[in-house]
Scaffold this motif. Structure first.
Motif, PDB file in Angstrom:
ATOM      1  N   ASN A 190       5.714  -6.832   9.564  1.00 21.02           N
ATOM      2  CA  ASN A 190       5.136  -7.739   8.564  1.00 21.02           C
ATOM      3  C   ASN A 190       3.616  -7.656   8.553  1.00 21.02           C
ATOM      4  OD1 ASN A 190       7.572  -8.706   7.517  1.00 21.02           O
ATOM      5  ND2 ASN A 190       7.750 -10.186   9.180  1.00 21.02           N
ATOM      6  N   GLY A 191       3.015  -7.525   9.724  1.00 16.26           N
ATOM      7  CA  GLY A 191       1.565  -7.356   9.803  1.00 16.26           C
ATOM      8  C   GLY A 191       1.114  -6.060   9.155  1.00 16.26           C
ATOM      9  N   ILE A 192       1.917  -5.025   9.287  1.00 16.36           N
ATOM     10  CA  ILE A 192       1.602  -3.737   8.661  1.00 16.36           C
ATOM     11  C   ILE A 192       1.684  -3.856   7.142  1.00 16.36           C
ATOM     12  CG2 ILE A 192       2.385  -1.343   8.393  1.00 16.36           C
ATOM     13  CD1 ILE A 192       3.131  -1.501  11.425  1.00 16.36           C
ATOM     14  N   TYR A 193       2.687  -4.574   6.641  1.00 15.81           N
ATOM     15  CA  TYR A 193       2.756  -4.812   5.200  1.00 15.81           C
ATOM     16  C   TYR A 193       1.485  -5.499   4.717  1.00 15.81           C
ATOM     17  CZ  TYR A 193       7.865  -4.049   5.412  1.00 15.81           C
ATOM     18  OH  TYR A 193       9.115  -3.531   5.599  1.00 15.81           O
ATOM     19  N   ASP A 194       1.057  -6.523   5.436  1.00 17.84           N
ATOM     20  CA  ASP A 194      -0.164  -7.242   5.060  1.00 17.84           C
ATOM     21  C   ASP A 194      -1.359  -6.292   4.996  1.00 17.84           C
ATOM     22  OD1 ASP A 194       1.135  -9.681   4.876  1.00 17.84           O
ATOM     23  OD2 ASP A 194       0.557 -10.327   6.893  1.00 17.84           O
ATOM     24  N   ILE A 195      -1.463  -5.412   5.961  1.00 18.89           N
ATOM     25  CA  ILE A 195      -2.573  -4.457   5.984  1.00 18.89           C
ATOM     26  C   ILE A 195      -2.501  -3.539   4.765  1.00 18.89           C
ATOM     27  CG2 ILE A 195      -3.492  -2.437   7.201  1.00 18.89           C
ATOM     28  CD1 ILE A 195      -2.780  -3.969   9.833  1.00 18.89           C
ATOM     29  N   ILE A 196      -1.339  -2.998   4.482  1.00 17.11           N
ATOM     30  CA  ILE A 196      -1.184  -2.079   3.344  1.00 17.11           C
ATOM     31  C   ILE A 196      -1.535  -2.773   2.033  1.00 17.11           C
ATOM     32  CG2 ILE A 196       0.508  -0.783   1.971  1.00 17.11           C
ATOM     33  CD1 ILE A 196       1.933  -0.146   4.669  1.00 17.11           C
ATOM     34  N   PHE A 197      -1.088  -4.022   1.857  1.00 17.40           N
ATOM     35  CA  PHE A 197      -1.308  -4.729   0.597  1.00 17.40           C
ATOM     36  C   PHE A 197      -2.707  -5.311   0.449  1.00 17.40           C
ATOM     37  CE2 PHE A 197       3.461  -5.544   0.922  1.00 17.40           C
ATOM     38  CZ  PHE A 197       3.767  -4.431   0.160  1.00 17.40           C
ATOM     39  N   ASN A 198      -3.379  -5.590   1.561  1.00 18.62           N
ATOM     40  CA  ASN A 198      -4.645  -6.321   1.491  1.00 18.62           C
ATOM     41  C   ASN A 198      -5.876  -5.554   1.969  1.00 18.62           C
ATOM     42  OD1 ASN A 198      -3.467  -8.814   0.552  1.00 18.62           O
ATOM     43  ND2 ASN A 198      -2.558  -8.965   2.577  1.00 18.62           N
ATOM     44  N   GLU A 199      -5.693  -4.428   2.590  1.00 18.48           N
ATOM     45  CA  GLU A 199      -6.819  -3.665   3.119  1.00 18.48           C
ATOM     46  C   GLU A 199      -6.895  -2.298   2.436  1.00 18.48           C
ATOM     47  OE1 GLU A 199      -8.879  -4.954   5.417  1.00 18.48           O
ATOM     48  OE2 GLU A 199      -7.651  -6.765   5.613  1.00 18.48           O
ATOM     49  N   LYS A 200      -8.107  -1.796   2.343  1.00 24.64           N
ATOM     50  CA  LYS A 200      -8.311  -0.438   1.850  1.00 24.64           C
ATOM     51  C   LYS A 200      -8.408   0.486   3.066  1.00 24.64           C
ATOM     52  CE  LYS A 200     -11.291   2.303  -1.094  1.00 24.64           C
ATOM     53  NZ  LYS A 200     -12.485   2.300  -1.949  1.00 24.64           N
ATOM     54  N   PRO A 201      -7.721   1.624   3.045  1.00 29.89           N
ATOM     55  CA  PRO A 201      -7.836   2.534   4.193  1.00 29.89           C
ATOM     56  C   PRO A 201      -9.285   2.974   4.394  1.00 29.89           C
ATOM     57  CG  PRO A 201      -6.110   3.280   2.676  1.00 29.89           C
ATOM     58  CD  PRO A 201      -6.842   2.158   2.005  1.00 29.89           C
ATOM     59  N   VAL A 202      -9.685   3.128   5.661  1.00 29.05           N
ATOM     60  CA  VAL A 202     -11.024   3.635   5.967  1.00 29.05           C
ATOM     61  C   VAL A 202     -11.015   5.158   6.000  1.00 29.05           C
ATOM     62  CG1 VAL A 202     -11.811   1.578   7.169  1.00 29.05           C
ATOM     63  CG2 VAL A 202     -10.679   3.402   8.470  1.00 29.05           C
ATOM     64  N   GLY A 203      -9.825   5.741   5.944  1.00 26.54           N
ATOM     65  CA  GLY A 203      -9.690   7.183   5.898  1.00 26.54           C
ATOM     66  C   GLY A 203      -8.304   7.561   5.431  1.00 26.54           C
ATOM     67  N   ILE A 204      -8.186   8.758   4.858  1.00 26.52           N
ATOM     68  CA  ILE A 204      -6.894   9.262   4.423  1.00 26.52           C
ATOM     69  C   ILE A 204      -6.931  10.780   4.501  1.00 26.52           C
ATOM     70  CG2 ILE A 204      -7.581   9.125   2.001  1.00 26.52           C
ATOM     71  CD1 ILE A 204      -4.610   8.584   1.309  1.00 26.52           C
ATOM     72  N   LEU A 205      -5.876  11.349   5.079  1.00 28.15           N
ATOM     73  CA  LEU A 205      -5.748  12.801   5.176  1.00 28.15           C
ATOM     74  C   LEU A 205      -4.438  13.232   4.530  1.00 28.15           C
ATOM     75  CD1 LEU A 205      -6.781  13.459   8.881  1.00 28.15           C
ATOM     76  CD2 LEU A 205      -8.112  13.963   6.833  1.00 28.15           C
ATOM     77  N   LYS A 206      -4.517  14.272   3.742  1.00 28.45           N
ATOM     78  CA  LYS A 206      -3.312  14.839   3.142  1.00 28.45           C
ATOM     79  C   LYS A 206      -2.672  15.744   4.186  1.00 28.45           C
ATOM     80  CE  LYS A 206      -1.664  17.331  -0.863  1.00 28.45           C
ATOM     81  NZ  LYS A 206      -2.025  17.784  -2.202  1.00 28.45           N
ATOM     82  N   GLN A 207      -1.405  15.499   4.495  1.00 31.02           N
ATOM     83  CA  GLN A 207      -0.709  16.296   5.499  1.00 31.02           C
ATOM     84  C   GLN A 207       0.122  17.410   4.866  1.00 31.02           C
ATOM     85  OE1 GLN A 207       0.772  13.524   8.670  1.00 31.02           O
ATOM     86  NE2 GLN A 207      -1.122  14.500   9.316  1.00 31.02           N
ATOM     87  N   ASN A 208       0.718  17.136   3.749  1.00 32.43           N
ATOM     88  CA  ASN A 208       1.388  18.164   2.942  1.00 32.43           C
ATOM     89  C   ASN A 208       1.496  17.628   1.522  1.00 32.43           C
ATOM     90  OD1 ASN A 208       3.871  16.699   2.709  1.00 32.43           O
ATOM     91  ND2 ASN A 208       4.490  17.436   4.712  1.00 32.43           N
ATOM     92  N   ALA A 209       2.318  18.207   0.705  1.00 33.66           N
ATOM     93  CA  ALA A 209       2.343  17.883  -0.729  1.00 33.66           C
ATOM     94  C   ALA A 209       2.523  16.399  -1.027  1.00 33.66           C
ATOM     95  CB  ALA A 209       3.439  18.688  -1.424  1.00 33.66           C
ATOM     96  N   ASP A 210       3.355  15.699  -0.243  1.00 32.10           N
ATOM     97  CA  ASP A 210       3.612  14.288  -0.547  1.00 32.10           C
ATOM     98  C   ASP A 210       3.421  13.350   0.638  1.00 32.10           C
ATOM     99  OD1 ASP A 210       5.827  14.914   0.977  1.00 32.10           O
ATOM    100  OD2 ASP A 210       7.299  14.227  -0.479  1.00 32.10           O
ATOM    101  N   THR A 211       2.877  13.856   1.738  1.00 40.56           N
ATOM    102  CA  THR A 211       2.723  13.062   2.956  1.00 40.56           C
ATOM    103  C   THR A 211       1.245  12.881   3.288  1.00 40.56           C
ATOM    104  OG1 THR A 211       4.821  13.946   3.765  1.00 40.56           O
ATOM    105  CG2 THR A 211       3.399  12.867   5.382  1.00 40.56           C
TER     106      THR A 211
END
Length: 112
Positions: A40-61
């Motif tokens: 539930n805490g992870i859901y809150d983070i996904i819905f309310n926070e902007k990622p500080v970083g993002i890496l593309k691992q493959n086409a859809d991951t």
């Protein structure tokens, strides 16, 4: 799919767009502690926070980095499975030392 597209999706989703894999739920429950949030805490983070970083691992991951304070980042691995409607599988999650993401300030880099 690119990083900008995924960030756009993340800003528009709600619970109906997320699918929790068995692996994700198991790992989130095993790793939950004073720093690592539960599902539930992870859901809150996904819905309310902007990622500080993002890496593309493959086409859809993608590997999303969320800051949890001075010392830790929460990594959430997602897989985008559908576009209309948007379906995002939560694959796994874990903590890492936030120093791995940060570079230090400019004076450290230039030696000044």
């Amino acid at each position: 799919m690119d990083v900008d597209t995924v960030l756009g999706y993340l800003s528009k989703i709600d619970m109906s767009n997320l699918r929790v894999t068995h692996h994700f739920e198991t790992r989130a429950n095993e790793r939950k502690n004073d720093i690592h949030p539960d599902v539930n805490g992870i859901y809150d983070i996904i819905f309310n926070e902007k990622p500080v970083g993002i890496l593309k691992q493959n086409a859809d991951t993608f590997k999303l980095y969320y800051n949890l304070g001075e010392e830790h980042d929460l990594i959430i691995i997602i897989s985008v499975k559908n576009f209309n409607p948007i379906i995002i599988n939560l694959v796994t999650c874990f903590l890492v030392d936030s120093k791995k993401r940060r570079r230090g300030d400019a004076s450290e880099l230039t030696g000044e």
